[in-house]
Design an enzyme around this catalytic site. Structure first.
Site, PDB file in Angstrom:
ATOM      1  N   SER A   8      21.897  91.898  37.935  1.00  0.00           N
ATOM      2  CA  SER A   8      22.180  91.346  39.269  1.00  0.00           C
ATOM      3  C   SER A   8      22.870  89.995  39.152  1.00  0.00           C
ATOM      4  CB  SER A   8      20.879  91.169  40.041  1.00  0.00           C
ATOM      5  OG  SER A   8      20.146  90.094  39.481  1.00  0.00           O
TER       6      SER A   8
ATOM      7  N   GLU B 136      -5.914  78.558  38.925  1.00  0.00           N
ATOM      8  CA  GLU B 136      -4.749  79.042  38.185  1.00  0.00           C
ATOM      9  C   GLU B 136      -3.429  78.734  38.881  1.00  0.00           C
ATOM     10  OE1 GLU B 136      -6.939  80.774  39.824  1.00  0.00           O
ATOM     11  OE2 GLU B 136      -6.150  82.565  40.758  1.00  0.00           O
TER      12      GLU B 136
ATOM     13  N   GLY C  66      -9.843  88.851  44.544  1.00  0.00           N
ATOM     14  CA  GLY C  66      -9.578  90.251  44.900  1.00  0.00           C
ATOM     15  C   GLY C  66      -9.555  90.410  46.407  1.00  0.00           C
TER      16      GLY C  66
ATOM     17  N   LYS D 223       8.626  83.467  35.955  1.00  0.00           N
ATOM     18  CA  LYS D 223       9.996  82.945  36.059  1.00  0.00           C
ATOM     19  C   LYS D 223      10.248  81.753  35.124  1.00  0.00           C
ATOM     20  CE  LYS D 223      12.574  84.039  39.044  1.00  0.00           C
ATOM     21  NZ  LYS D 223      13.516  85.169  39.006  1.00  0.00           N
TER      22      LYS D 223
ATOM     23  N   ASP E 256      16.602  86.720  35.588  1.00  0.00           N
ATOM     24  CA  ASP E 256      15.746  87.741  34.956  1.00  0.00           C
ATOM     25  C   ASP E 256      16.587  88.866  34.349  1.00  0.00           C
ATOM     26  OD1 ASP E 256      13.810  86.205  36.115  1.00  0.00           O
ATOM     27  OD2 ASP E 256      13.441  87.581  37.777  1.00  0.00           O
TER      28      ASP E 256
ATOM     29  N   HIS F 177      -8.526  78.537  43.796  1.00  0.00           N
ATOM     30  CA  HIS F 177      -7.793  79.128  42.672  1.00  0.00           C
ATOM     31  C   HIS F 177      -7.302  78.049  41.693  1.00  0.00           C
ATOM     32  CE1 HIS F 177      -7.551  83.286  44.131  1.00  0.00           C
ATOM     33  NE2 HIS F 177      -7.678  82.711  45.311  1.00  0.00           N
TER      34      HIS F 177
ATOM     35  N   CYS G 155     -12.865  82.671  43.528  1.00  0.00           N
ATOM     36  CA  CYS G 155     -12.678  83.239  44.863  1.00  0.00           C
ATOM     37  C   CYS G 155     -13.554  84.498  45.049  1.00  0.00           C
ATOM     38  CB  CYS G 155     -11.192  83.516  45.099  1.00  0.00           C
ATOM     39  SG  CYS G 155     -10.832  83.826  46.827  1.00  0.00           S
ATOM     40  N   TYR G 156     -12.963  85.683  45.116  1.00  0.00           N
ATOM     41  CA  TYR G 156     -13.793  86.893  45.244  1.00  0.00           C
ATOM     42  C   TYR G 156     -14.759  86.972  44.052  1.00  0.00           C
ATOM     43  CZ  TYR G 156     -15.133  91.830  45.474  1.00  0.00           C
ATOM     44  OH  TYR G 156     -15.856  92.998  45.527  1.00  0.00           O
TER      45      TYR G 156
END
Ligand code: XMP
Length: 508
Positions: free
Chosen positions: A221, A170, A51, A364, A225, A168, A78-79
């Site tokens: 676009s 993740e 955070g 993605k 996505d 991290h 982390c936080y």
């Protein structure tokens, strides 16, 4: 179920994704009212995310102490580690050195968190993004790892099954990151595996449910996505869908023609092309601030769609927003805003649409997986990401037709050379930036005060972190030589060697 408490992390959803990939259900919640939340569900383990705040700050987000009496294993990241340290009675202080990007983590003590490799490898690469650090671990915990800048980079209370790690796990760039989460979920929390992966049928059903038999327009676009969102929506509502491709003038070389040809060949959906280059350029005149550019582009887009939707009596707007767009635009309660992705935070507060975002909770590579299931041509699946606001966020300063022309040529050269070298499919993005910095050059014995182009080539798996690609020198030399000789206005080329964090991928 594993419960993730989101303290405003940029990557809380990524933790969720990693858990989901293991076939384990998880939920993300905020720290407020956590005890009553825990009464309703009984997770096998709890993860405190990172955070942006400081535990000793005025508005610090903390947790109710009683959470530590429930007998549930906790992993603080982390936080989240700082919250564990602070609330359990340790000491947190501002670090002497900021640490962003990769560093080497050294194991000090064995722990089930590192089971599987700790006897073979005592040092491994991890990704950090922090300023504060724990300087005194809470009582009952032992320090299990450190980095050159952080003495207490991991601690554990093995008896109560509380673990804190400063890095991290993740993010894709942390070595053994998946294994650490795996150890926490399966070995420490003793969770069991279910299978709840997403299917295209679920996505199509959800769109059908949201839109029913009404008309909808889709903002296409040509990127992966919005194309996946369009094809899924077409399967869901058929002829009630009209797709619009807006040529903003901020597109890459030959892009519009290529998109029209591809859609004609592979997808039989109703596609309309709108040429709005002059409109966008006039709206962007004299605008320098990056966030203002993004806001104006978002607003201009939606007004165009509104005009078209009225003609079709369409109330729904389908967008290919994915999770990193949401999170970086401050789409979750405590996250800091990094930039306004024009299709999320750039939308004006008032517009006449109900927004449908079928991919809002995906990354993605998950979208690419769905594209494969939908039989997209490989060229489309591997096409590099291109931001919604287009080349406008790769021109520092005011956007003009002349600068766009220079940038388009430079970008064309970068991509062509990367393709020739056979590297295109292995990297996330390769592009040029119009830096707006003029510098002195010498051409044909004459002084030339010209433009500086930056080249950015990066690899990433999930958008949240990225590393710059160590391109071979001869390739860099070729790119530089071609840009400076083929584009008259450019006298200098520089290579961007910054990771994310601390930099973002796009310059604006
Ligand atoms: P940053 O610059 O935030 O970019 O590190 C992460 C990825 O997101 C893309 N990007 C966008 N995509 N709308 C989009 O659809 C946007 O406004 C936008 N801004 C950045 C960027 O190209 C990179 O791949």
């Amino acid at each position: 179920m594993i419960l993730i408490i989101d303290f405003g992390s940029q990557t809380a959803h990524l933790i969720g994704r990693r858990i989901r990939e293991m076939g384990v259900p998880c939920e993300i919640t905020t720290p407020e009212g956590i005890l009553s939340r825990l009464k309703k569900s009984s997770p096998k383990g709890i993860i405190f995310s990172g955070g942006p705040s400081s535990v000793y700050g005025k508005d610090a987000l903390l947790v109710d102490k009683r959470i530590f009496n429930l007998g549930i294993p906790i992993l603080g990241i982390c936080y989240g580690l700082e919250v564990l340290g602070h609330v359990l009675g340790g000491k947190v202080a501002p670090g002497k050195k900021k640490e962003y990007g990769s560093t080497s983590f050294s194991l000090i003590k064995e722990s089930p968190l590192f089971a599987g490799w700790q006897d073979k490898k005592k040092n491994f690469t991890v990704w950090m993004s922090h300023f504060d650090q724990v300087i005194e671990p809470p009582s009952g915990t032992v320090v299990i790892g450190s980095t050159p800048a952080v003495k207490i980079a991991a601690f554990a209370d093995e008896r109560r099954r509380f673990y804190g790690i400063m890095f991290h796990p993740e993010v894709h760039h942390t070595e053994y990151g998946k294994e650490i989460l795996h150890n926490f979920v399966f070995n420490i929390c003793q969770e069991v595996m279910l299978d709840n992966r997403l299917s295209t049928k679920d996505l199509v059903d959800k769109i059908k449910n949201d839109i029913g038999d009404k008309n909808a327009v889709c903002a296409l676009s040509g990127g992966i996505d919005s194309s996946v969102a369009a094809v899924l929506s077409h399967q869901a509502i058929g002829k009630n869908l009209t797709c619009f491709y807006v040529d903003t003038g901020m597109m890459r070389q030959g892009e519009t023609d290529e998109i029209i040809a591809t859609f004609k060949k592979y997808f039989k959906l109703n596609l309309k092309i709108i040429n709005a280059e002059e409109l966008f350029l006039s709206k962007l005149k004299d605008v320098i601030d990056p966030e203002e550019k993004r806001r104006i582009i978002g607003e201009t887009f939606i007004r165009i769609f509104e005009k078209e939707a009225i003609k079709l009596e369409a109330k729904f707007l389908i967008q290919g927003t994915i999770y990193p767009d949401v999170i970086e635009s401050k789409g979750t309660k405590h996250a800091a805003k990094i930039k306004t992705h024009h299709n999320v935070g750039g939308l004006p507060a008032k517009h006449g649409f109900k927004i449908v975002e079928p991919l809002r909770f995906l990354y993605k590579d998950e979208v690419r997986e769905i594209a494969r299931k939908l039989n997209f041509p490989p060229k489309m699946i591997h096409r590099h990401v291109f931001p919604g606001p287009g080349l406008a966020v790769r021109i520092i300063g005011e956007v003009t037709k002349e600068k766009l022309e220079i940038l388009r040529k430079a970008e064309g050269i970068v991509v062509e050379e990367i393709k020739k070298a056979g590297l295109y499919d292995d990297i996330w993005m390769a592009f040029a930036v119009f830096t707006g910095v003029k510098s002195t050059g010498v051409t044909g014995d004459e002084r030339k005060y010209g433009e500086t182009i930056a080249v950015r080539v990066i690899e990433s798996k999930d958008t949240m972190t990225a590393d710059w690609v160590r391109l071979p020198y001869p390739l860099l030399a070729k790119i530089s030589e071609r840009i400076t000789t083929e584009i008259f206005d450019v006298v200098r080329v520089v290579y961007d060697i910054t990771t994310k964090p601390p930099a973002t991928m796009e310059w604006e």
